[in-house]
Design an enzyme around this catalytic site. Sequence first.
Site, PDB file in Angstrom:
ATOM      1  N   ARG A  47       0.842  -1.205   0.014  1.00 27.43           N
ATOM      2  CA  ARG A  47       0.109   0.227   0.104  1.00 27.43           C
ATOM      3  C   ARG A  47       0.995   1.295   0.003  1.00 27.43           C
ATOM      4  O   ARG A  47       2.091   1.187   0.067  1.00 27.43           O
ATOM      5  CB  ARG A  47      -1.032   0.075   1.135  1.00 27.43           C
ATOM      6  CG  ARG A  47      -0.559  -0.679   2.321  1.00 27.43           C
ATOM      7  CD  ARG A  47       0.303   0.047   3.203  1.00 27.43           C
ATOM      8  NE  ARG A  47      -0.014   1.481   3.438  1.00 27.43           N
ATOM      9  CZ  ARG A  47       1.085   2.411   3.518  1.00 27.43           C
ATOM     10  NH1 ARG A  47       2.260   1.906   3.887  1.00 27.43           N
ATOM     11  NH2 ARG A  47       0.662   3.737   3.831  1.00 27.43           N
ATOM     12  N   GLY A  48       0.258   2.372  -0.035  1.00 36.05           N
ATOM     13  CA  GLY A  48       1.099   3.625  -0.400  1.00 36.05           C
ATOM     14  C   GLY A  48       1.023   3.895  -1.982  1.00 36.05           C
ATOM     15  O   GLY A  48       1.572   2.947  -2.527  1.00 36.05           O
ATOM     16  N   ALA A  49       0.812   5.145  -2.330  1.00 34.40           N
ATOM     17  CA  ALA A  49       0.739   5.482  -3.737  1.00 34.40           C
ATOM     18  C   ALA A  49       2.020   4.985  -4.533  1.00 34.40           C
ATOM     19  O   ALA A  49       1.663   4.145  -5.460  1.00 34.40           O
ATOM     20  CB  ALA A  49       0.460   6.973  -3.819  1.00 34.40           C
ATOM     21  N   ARG A  90      -7.147  -0.228  -6.816  1.00 35.48           N
ATOM     22  CA  ARG A  90      -7.415   1.029  -5.963  1.00 35.48           C
ATOM     23  C   ARG A  90      -7.475   2.040  -6.911  1.00 35.48           C
ATOM     24  O   ARG A  90      -6.580   2.341  -7.711  1.00 35.48           O
ATOM     25  CB  ARG A  90      -6.362   1.129  -4.993  1.00 35.48           C
ATOM     26  CG  ARG A  90      -6.137  -0.215  -4.155  1.00 35.48           C
ATOM     27  CD  ARG A  90      -5.584  -0.010  -3.042  1.00 35.48           C
ATOM     28  NE  ARG A  90      -6.121   0.848  -2.024  1.00 35.48           N
ATOM     29  CZ  ARG A  90      -5.595   1.361  -0.943  1.00 35.48           C
ATOM     30  NH1 ARG A  90      -4.350   1.397  -0.707  1.00 35.48           N
ATOM     31  NH2 ARG A  90      -6.211   2.132   0.076  1.00 35.48           N
ATOM     32  N   GLN A 197      -2.348   2.504   9.866  1.00 38.86           N
ATOM     33  CA  GLN A 197      -0.737   2.680   9.210  1.00 38.86           C
ATOM     34  C   GLN A 197       0.070   3.670   9.993  1.00 38.86           C
ATOM     35  O   GLN A 197       1.136   3.155  10.227  1.00 38.86           O
ATOM     36  CB  GLN A 197      -1.210   3.230   7.648  1.00 38.86           C
ATOM     37  CG  GLN A 197      -1.779   2.459   6.892  1.00 38.86           C
ATOM     38  CD  GLN A 197      -3.068   2.549   6.838  1.00 38.86           C
ATOM     39  OE1 GLN A 197      -3.949   2.887   7.521  1.00 38.86           O
ATOM     40  NE2 GLN A 197      -3.960   2.434   5.698  1.00 38.86           N
ATOM     41  N   ASP A 238      -1.865  10.936  -2.479  1.00 44.11           N
ATOM     42  CA  ASP A 238      -2.263   9.745  -3.220  1.00 44.11           C
ATOM     43  C   ASP A 238      -2.577  10.569  -4.802  1.00 44.11           C
ATOM     44  O   ASP A 238      -2.390   9.705  -5.577  1.00 44.11           O
ATOM     45  CB  ASP A 238      -3.470   8.992  -2.779  1.00 44.11           C
ATOM     46  CG  ASP A 238      -3.078   8.075  -1.673  1.00 44.11           C
ATOM     47  OD1 ASP A 238      -2.871   8.641  -0.567  1.00 44.11           O
ATOM     48  OD2 ASP A 238      -2.853   7.061  -1.838  1.00 44.11           O
ATOM     49  N   ASN A 248      -5.306  12.491   0.185  1.00 40.19           N
ATOM     50  CA  ASN A 248      -4.573  11.718   1.020  1.00 40.19           C
ATOM     51  C   ASN A 248      -5.473  10.897   1.841  1.00 40.19           C
ATOM     52  O   ASN A 248      -6.481  11.041   2.008  1.00 40.19           O
ATOM     53  CB  ASN A 248      -3.386  12.404   1.703  1.00 40.19           C
ATOM     54  CG  ASN A 248      -2.529  11.610   2.389  1.00 40.19           C
ATOM     55  OD1 ASN A 248      -1.872  10.822   1.732  1.00 40.19           O
ATOM     56  ND2 ASN A 248      -2.181  11.838   3.560  1.00 40.19           N
ATOM     57  N   LYS A 249      -4.896  10.099   2.900  1.00 37.56           N
ATOM     58  CA  LYS A 249      -5.473   9.182   3.852  1.00 37.56           C
ATOM     59  C   LYS A 249      -6.527   9.963   4.594  1.00 37.56           C
ATOM     60  O   LYS A 249      -6.263  10.994   4.974  1.00 37.56           O
ATOM     61  CB  LYS A 249      -4.344   8.631   4.606  1.00 37.56           C
ATOM     62  CG  LYS A 249      -5.124   7.777   5.809  1.00 37.56           C
ATOM     63  CD  LYS A 249      -5.891   6.643   5.456  1.00 37.56           C
ATOM     64  CE  LYS A 249      -5.195   5.679   4.115  1.00 37.56           C
ATOM     65  NZ  LYS A 249      -6.380   4.756   3.697  1.00 37.56           N
TER      66      LYS A 249
END
Length: 344
Positions: A47-49, A90, A197, A238, A248-249
């Site tokens: 995970r993570g862009a 995603r 996270q 993201d 973003n998150k």
Amino acid sequence: MLETIRWLSDEECLELLDQTKLPIEVVYIKCFDHHQVAYAIKGMAVRGAPAIGAAAAYGLVLAAGQIMSHTKEEFLAQLEMAARELAATRPTAVNLSWALTLLLQKVHSSPAGAPTVLKGLLLEEAHTIFKEDILGNRKIGQYGQELVPQNGNILTHCNAGALATAGYGTALGVVRAAHAAGKNISVYAGETRPLLQGARLTTLELVQENIPVTLITDNMAGFLMAKKKVDLVIVGADRIASNGDVANKIGTYGLAVMAKMHNIPFYVAAPFSTVDLGLKNGSEIPIEERDQREVTHHGGHLLTPTGIKVWNPAFDVTPHNLITAIVTDRGIVQTPYSENLREM
Ligand code: MRU
């Protein structure tokens, strides 16, 4: 530093660190085809862009390895089908489709027609994306650390570290670079409900690097700011629209509003590949909504009354007017974002 993504050339497979198991267990998943990579991205093992962009690139290499066609046309048709499957995992992080597009363009523009040659080109391009991500993050770190005071407390959200990238990290890359430059910093990590996270991954990375870190739950950030314990906020991204709005998150937007209220600089750190100049503003960014079990359950245990209604967007959008600056691998951008991002 834990490695997030490893290409094993002997076995022609992709190894992904299963981040759903961290920090309790360090387990690597071997992917031999693109379906396994797509599953790992969707399930957030990776995970993570930037990390999902690099993983998807290798996923497409795996797909290419399984295509049996003898003509370029057929090869491309099957490759594009695999790319669609990977891209659909995603929707918010643009790095995913950015990486896949780069690989497809490489094949389209190559004069070569033999699938074996094209497969080699794809692997080369995936390695380039991987390596350039790390180099870009180091540049983000160098530019960004200039914004960090000699002594200061930094609040971050989610995980925008080595684990979210090919290595080094974006927001945490800035933290790493400031620490390496001898600055006396300490970090507050927001836990980042529902998948934690911040609590599981950001604290792990910082502890491993001996950078002082204090964990807070998400609802403590406002009081922390009011107590003057935060000198700056820095987060990853993201997708960044052409006017500087940042997805973003989930929870990032709230932090930006509170930072504005308390006069605290709010920075975003991201490689330029996260900028989507095709989007006018943040309202055009697709926001992923995830399974309600992520909210109602923890560690397989139900936390709520059964059947309760849940809304679980994985990201939010922070309007550009709440962002002090965006730190990219090409330099620092400030308002007016529309002009400055386009120029960059
Ligand atoms: O849902 P996740 O864990 O993939 O979300 C990650 C984030 O929101 C990060 O801040 C973002 O991808 C930047 S990572 C360098």
